[in-house]
Design a protein around this motif. Structure first.
Motif, PDB file in Angstrom:
ATOM      1  N   LEU A 247      14.139   0.182  -6.170  1.00  0.00           N
ATOM      2  CA  LEU A 247      13.090   1.201  -6.288  1.00  0.00           C
ATOM      3  C   LEU A 247      13.650   2.559  -6.713  1.00  0.00           C
ATOM      4  O   LEU A 247      12.895   3.452  -7.093  1.00  0.00           O
ATOM      5  CB  LEU A 247      12.356   1.375  -4.954  1.00  0.00           C
ATOM      6  CG  LEU A 247      11.201   0.417  -4.646  1.00  0.00           C
ATOM      7  CD1 LEU A 247      10.659   0.670  -3.255  1.00  0.00           C
ATOM      8  CD2 LEU A 247      10.083   0.533  -5.676  1.00  0.00           C
ATOM      9  N   LYS A 305       7.808   6.487  -4.233  1.00  0.00           N
ATOM     10  CA  LYS A 305       7.971   5.210  -4.941  1.00  0.00           C
ATOM     11  C   LYS A 305       7.597   4.042  -4.026  1.00  0.00           C
ATOM     12  O   LYS A 305       6.949   3.085  -4.456  1.00  0.00           O
ATOM     13  CB  LYS A 305       9.409   5.065  -5.435  1.00  0.00           C
ATOM     14  CG  LYS A 305       9.812   6.124  -6.445  1.00  0.00           C
ATOM     15  CD  LYS A 305      11.316   6.094  -6.719  1.00  0.00           C
ATOM     16  CE  LYS A 305      11.738   7.229  -7.640  1.00  0.00           C
ATOM     17  NZ  LYS A 305      13.205   7.312  -7.795  1.00  0.00           N
ATOM     18  N   PHE A 316       6.173  -2.428  -8.701  1.00  0.00           N
ATOM     19  CA  PHE A 316       6.474  -1.058  -9.131  1.00  0.00           C
ATOM     20  C   PHE A 316       7.283  -1.123 -10.417  1.00  0.00           C
ATOM     21  O   PHE A 316       8.311  -1.797 -10.483  1.00  0.00           O
ATOM     22  CB  PHE A 316       7.261  -0.303  -8.051  1.00  0.00           C
ATOM     23  CG  PHE A 316       7.502   1.145  -8.373  1.00  0.00           C
ATOM     24  CD1 PHE A 316       6.486   2.078  -8.254  1.00  0.00           C
ATOM     25  CD2 PHE A 316       8.752   1.573  -8.811  1.00  0.00           C
ATOM     26  CE1 PHE A 316       6.708   3.416  -8.559  1.00  0.00           C
ATOM     27  CE2 PHE A 316       8.988   2.912  -9.123  1.00  0.00           C
ATOM     28  CZ  PHE A 316       7.950   3.839  -8.990  1.00  0.00           C
TER      29      PHE A 316
END
Length: 426
Positions: A247, A305, A316
């Motif tokens: 991430l 995030k 994501f």
């Protein structure tokens, strides 16, 4: 339908979140597709500027993101009143119990990988948990209380750890004899890791039978120990591998020891420095214990995030962290009326919320008139330090406040949520 059947149904996608549409007055369950009124969002700015000006908080970072883009992002006040450094997206905040949300997502990834099963007994991984007892209070005619230790009616499972129904508690709230036993056990003494901590917990009585009551406590730390065992890595190593590094959450960690990072660490006001969790978890000093239930730090740059990944349903920037099936399993209510789980005064998800696997999930309007704002299916969690996250997938929106204020946090969170939803219009 028993719990095993429910889990099987969820795993095949056959059982959806059981909540009939409810349309209430005010800001509850606004129809999908709402947008934000910029003028009304200005009330959030007024509120936080006043909080800083009147000396209630040192500062805060507030972000509202909808459809993947910021619609409101403001910082207020300072990192700490000594350095007077302004808050930025790189300011490091103690997450406290928001750590549980990160831990739980990585646990779901391990479940997704087949490394752990929800119906696994904890004793499969930590044998000492097979011999645990439940502390049942007995009250004599003169009012004195004693604790009788009784056997488990069934094993503690991974599911119990993830929905906080294991019977494992904390010692810093309530006055039950089991909670007092936790308080007096000196659980946090000396240097210890998650393996040693699990053994310390195993020596204490459970507050209730597994599955009987939602009970806030160290369940997530025991879950983390299982995560270490099945991965053969430390908690931080497995979290970095599965979630943090992919991430891009470079500043999310359990400790802040480097000089450059220490300069970015937010502090509460001097008269608000006690985080009220029964222990002093010194993130500035490296320890063996990586507290999976309350020890992580993060920044808005990082945590946004994580929140966006949840808003997206487990993805994501083109990468899948939780499959749709796993995400549904995590965000369904596992403590509802057919689960056998009771709720008492200390049911922290709150009125109108069920319990997913590591996150609270909105299932009904609740009993207040008018209901508090939000949407059915809303996900949320917060921490004793003041940090707070709400994910509203119906509106493709999340908001996060990062602050360090144990004493003011609940009032600030309630006000912020009200102002966010009052700014939404169809």
């Amino acid at each position: 339908m028993n719990s095993r059947q429910i889990l099987r149904a969820l795993a095949t996608g056959a059982l959806l979140l059981a909540a009939a549409p409810v349309h209430a007055e005010g800001t509850f369950d606004i129809p999908a597709g709402a947008h934000f009124n910029k003028d009304k969002l200005a009330k959030i700015t007024e509120f936080f500027k006043n909080e800083v000006a009147t000396g209630k908080i040192a500062g805060a970072n507030v972000l509202i993101q909808q459809r993947g883009k910021p619609v409101y992002h403001e910082t207020f006040g300072v990192q700490d009143v000594v350095s007077k450094a302004p808050i930025t997206d790189k300011t490091i905040f103690r997450l406290s119990s928001l750590t549980k949300a990160i831990t739980s997502v990585v646990a779901m990834q391990l479940i997704q990988d087949g490394k752990i099963k929800l119906d696994d007994p904890v004793s499969k991984y930590i044998p000492s948990f097979a011999n645990m007892k439940v502390g049942v209070e007995k009250k004599a005619e003169d009012g004195t209380r004693t604790l009788e230790l009784v056997p488990l009616t069934r094993p503690i499972t991974v599911l119990d750890l993830m929905r906080h129904t294991s019977g494992i508690t904390y010692g810093f709230y309530g006055d039950s004899l089991v909670r007092k036993a936790y308080k007096e056990a000196n659980l946090y003494a000396g240097e210890f890791d998650l393996a040693e901590f699990a053994e310390r917990i195993a020596k204490l009585p459970l507050h209730n039978q597994p599955g009987a009551l939602w009970q806030y406590g160290h369940s997530t730390d025991i879950l983390a120990r299982i995560m270490e065992i099945v991965s053969g890595k430390s908690l931080l190593e497995i979290e970095r591998e599965k979630l943090l590094d992919p991430l891009g959450m470079a500043d999310t960690n359990f400790f802040v020891t480097q000089p450059e990072r220490l300069q970015r660490l937010a502090q509460p006001l001097p008269n608000d420095s006690d985080f009220r969790v029964g222990r002093l978890y010194r993130t500035e000093v490296r320890q063996k214990w990586e507290s999976a239930s309350g020890g992580m730090v993060s920044t808005m740059s990082d945590f946004s995030k994580f929140a966006q990944m949840l808003t997206n349903g487990g993805t994501f920037e083109g990468k899948t962290y939780l499959t749709p099936q796993t995400f549904e399993l995590m965000t369904s209510d596992h403590a509802g009326k057919d689960s056998g789980v009771a709720r008492d005064h200390y049911y922290f998800p709150g009125d109108g919320f069920g319990m997913g696997l590591g996150l609270a999930v909105r299932t009904d309007p609740g009993n207040a008139k008018p209901p508090p704002p939000g949407s059915l299916g809303e996900l949320k969690w917060d921490g004793a330090s003041g940090c707070y996250m709400v994910v509203d997938r119906k509106q493709d929106m999340f908001f996060v406040v990062l602050e360090q204020t144990p004493t003011e946090r609940q009032r600030v969170q309630r006000t912020l949520k009200q102002l966010v939803y009052e700014a939404l219009e169809n």
